[in-house]
Write an enzyme that holds these catalytic residues in place. Structure first.
Site, PDB file in Angstrom:
ATOM      1  N   HIS A 150       2.712  -1.344   0.112  1.00 19.28           N
ATOM      2  CA  HIS A 150       3.855  -0.503  -0.296  1.00 19.28           C
ATOM      3  C   HIS A 150       4.405  -0.876  -1.674  1.00 19.28           C
ATOM      4  O   HIS A 150       5.259  -0.157  -2.205  1.00 19.28           O
ATOM      5  CB  HIS A 150       4.997  -0.607   0.721  1.00 19.28           C
ATOM      6  CG  HIS A 150       4.645  -0.086   2.082  1.00 19.28           C
ATOM      7  ND1 HIS A 150       4.252   1.214   2.290  1.00 19.28           N
ATOM      8  CD2 HIS A 150       4.602  -0.698   3.302  1.00 19.28           C
ATOM      9  CE1 HIS A 150       3.995   1.378   3.584  1.00 19.28           C
ATOM     10  NE2 HIS A 150       4.199   0.235   4.219  1.00 19.28           N
TER      11      HIS A 150
ATOM     12  N   ASP B 217      -3.949   0.916   7.576  1.00 12.24           N
ATOM     13  CA  ASP B 217      -2.635   0.595   8.137  1.00 12.24           C
ATOM     14  C   ASP B 217      -1.980   1.888   8.663  1.00 12.24           C
ATOM     15  O   ASP B 217      -2.256   2.982   8.158  1.00 12.24           O
ATOM     16  CB  ASP B 217      -1.761  -0.032   7.041  1.00 12.24           C
ATOM     17  CG  ASP B 217      -0.421  -0.554   7.546  1.00 12.24           C
ATOM     18  OD1 ASP B 217      -0.323  -1.779   7.759  1.00 12.24           O
ATOM     19  OD2 ASP B 217       0.521   0.254   7.715  1.00 12.24           O
TER      20      ASP B 217
ATOM     21  N   ASP C 268      -1.171  -2.167  12.843  1.00 12.01           N
ATOM     22  CA  ASP C 268      -0.018  -1.524  13.478  1.00 12.01           C
ATOM     23  C   ASP C 268      -0.352  -0.149  14.046  1.00 12.01           C
ATOM     24  O   ASP C 268       0.532   0.558  14.528  1.00 12.01           O
ATOM     25  CB  ASP C 268       1.190  -1.462  12.522  1.00 12.01           C
ATOM     26  CG  ASP C 268       0.832  -1.108  11.099  1.00 12.01           C
ATOM     27  OD1 ASP C 268      -0.321  -0.717  10.846  1.00 12.01           O
ATOM     28  OD2 ASP C 268       1.720  -1.216  10.230  1.00 12.01           O
TER      29      ASP C 268
HETATM   30  C1  OKP Z   1       5.005  -2.184   6.399  1.00 15.30           C
HETATM   31  B1  OKP Z   1       3.494  -2.099   6.623  1.00 15.30           B
HETATM   32  C2  OKP Z   1      11.054   1.179  11.507  1.00 15.30           C
HETATM   33  C3  OKP Z   1      11.470   0.767  10.120  1.00 15.30           C
HETATM   34  C4  OKP Z   1      10.271   0.587   9.269  1.00 15.30           C
HETATM   35  C5  OKP Z   1       9.480  -0.241   7.133  1.00 15.30           C
HETATM   36  C6  OKP Z   1       8.107  -0.376   7.679  1.00 15.30           C
HETATM   37  C7  OKP Z   1       7.214  -1.087   6.725  1.00 15.30           C
HETATM   38  C8  OKP Z   1       5.810  -1.243   7.229  1.00 15.30           C
HETATM   39  N1  OKP Z   1      12.151   1.603  12.300  1.00 15.30           N
HETATM   40  N2  OKP Z   1      10.537  -0.132   8.076  1.00 15.30           N
HETATM   41  O1  OKP Z   1       2.883  -0.916   6.191  1.00 15.30           O
HETATM   42  O2  OKP Z   1       3.068  -2.377   7.943  1.00 15.30           O
HETATM   43 ZN    ZN Z   2       2.118  -0.640   8.313  1.00 13.54          ZN
END
Ligand code: OKP
Ligand code: ZN
Length: 343
Positions: free
Chosen positions: A160, A196, A285
């Site tokens: 990100h 991801d 994830d």
């Molecule tokens: C990072 B990576 C959920 C809030 C999510 C940001 C997620 C970042 C993910 N309620 N906040 O891509 O796994």
């Molecule tokens: Zn993610």
């Protein structure tokens, strides 16, 4: 394949994040990396090596100098301003607001160099993010040197992070830094495939106007999932990069059959591009029990994901991204890697 990991990456140890509009316990925590490392050792998957130190130069090939200086000097500025504990931005230069001149005030700086309030920045963040980038660079060097594949157990994650702002738990874009390193080491074309659950907005933006790095991402449709403001199917690149960006937004609830169809389509694009090297932004994830995500991949299906990636037949650098079901993360991650090795 070899794994690269440094305990320095564990120093970034956030306590809270702003999520779902509230202050909540942080989910991007050191135990994520520890459980993957433990699983690699307990399964005898392969050697775990510490990263080499590359200095700032390969980071500066991807990130802006003022952004690097901000991250490096942040803790001193923060404490000099009388602040303590982890920092959160709360004001951003969106739409009609100006990004220049860069503010002097710490709260202005935090907003200028970030895009969300969900990413705690603390005393040890910079040292850990640098070790994470060194980890990706070391894995890239192994593959540039002839290893068929290498695994960078990166944490904090990277996909990100844009050239000059952080967010989504990411500070330095490890996959982009690795891809640029591979180009500089002699690869003519590099493909970055992001599996991801979340769109790899930073990696996309970094390579958006370039034809030498193809970026592809499979992810939850941003119309209903973070990062919300990038990752749609009509983002295909610009200028010289037109046609060298491919997004595969998928519905919430996506299971392995649907995910694997999109993966086949993405890998078909990779084959047409015929890169010298593949970088995989490896998020776990997409797992059915991930606490912040809504896809439905099962642990055994990560073996099939690894096997399908191997079929691309390319030298491959795996760069760890997300995955927050900590108990299952070691199994799921090593399943991808052992699926790749045909075990
Ligand atoms: C990072 B990576 C959920 C809030 C999510 C940001 C997620 C970042 C993910 N309620 N906040 O891509 O796994
Ligand atoms: Zn993610």
């Amino acid at each position: 394949m070899k794994t690269v990991f440094s305990p320095v990456q564990l120093a970034h140890d956030p306590k809270h994040e702003i999520s779902d509009g509230m202050l909540k316990p942080a989910v991007e925590i050191p135990s994520r990396a520890e459980i993957v490392r433990a699983r690699i050792l307990e399964t005898g998957f392969g050697d775990v090596l510490p990263p080499d130190e590359f200095g700032l130069e390969p980071i500066a090939r991807v990130h802006a100098g003022d952004y690097i200086a901000f991250l490096e000097g942040f803790w001193t500025r923060w404490t000099n301003a009388g602040r303590s504990g982890e920092a959160f931005p709360f004001v951003w230069p969106v739409r009609e607001l100006r990004t220049k001149p860069v503010p002097d005030h710490i709260d202005g700086l935090l907003g200028r160099y970030s895009f969300d309030a969900g990413t705690p920045l603390g005393e040890e963040t910079w040292v850990a993010a640098r070790a994470s980038a060194d980890t990706a660079l070391t894995a890239a060097r192994l593959v540039a040197g002839g290893d068929r594949a290498a695994f960078a157990l990166c944490r904090p994650p990277g996909h990100h992070a844009h050239a000059d702002f952080y967010g989504g738990y990411c500070f330095l874009n490890n996959a982009a830094i690795a891809a640029q390193y591979l180009r500089d080491a002699g690869a003519d074309r590099v493909a970055v495939l992001d599996v991801d659950y979340h769109h790899g907005n930073g990696t996309q933006a970094i390579f958006y106007d370039r034809a030498d790095v193809l970026f592809l991402s499979l992810h939850a449709d941003p119309i209903e999932e973070f990062p919300y403001f990038l990752g749609h199917a009509d983002e295909t690149g610009e200028g010289a990069g037109e046609g060298f960006n491919a997004n595969f937004p998928l519905a919430l609830g996506t299971d392995w059959p649907a995910f694997s169809r999109a993966l086949d389509a993405a890998l078909e694009r990779v084959a047409e591009f015929s890169p010298d090297t593949l970088v995989v932004s490896l998020g776990l994830d997409t797992y059915e029990r991930d606490p912040i995500s809504k896809f439905r991949l099962k642990s055994e299906e990560f073996l099939a994901l690894g096997a399908r990636l191997e079929k691309a037949g390319l030298p491959t650098v795996f760069v760890m991204e997300g995955g927050y079901a900590v108990d299952a993360l070691g199994v799921n991650c090593v399943n991808v890697l052992s699926g790749f090795e045909g075990a």
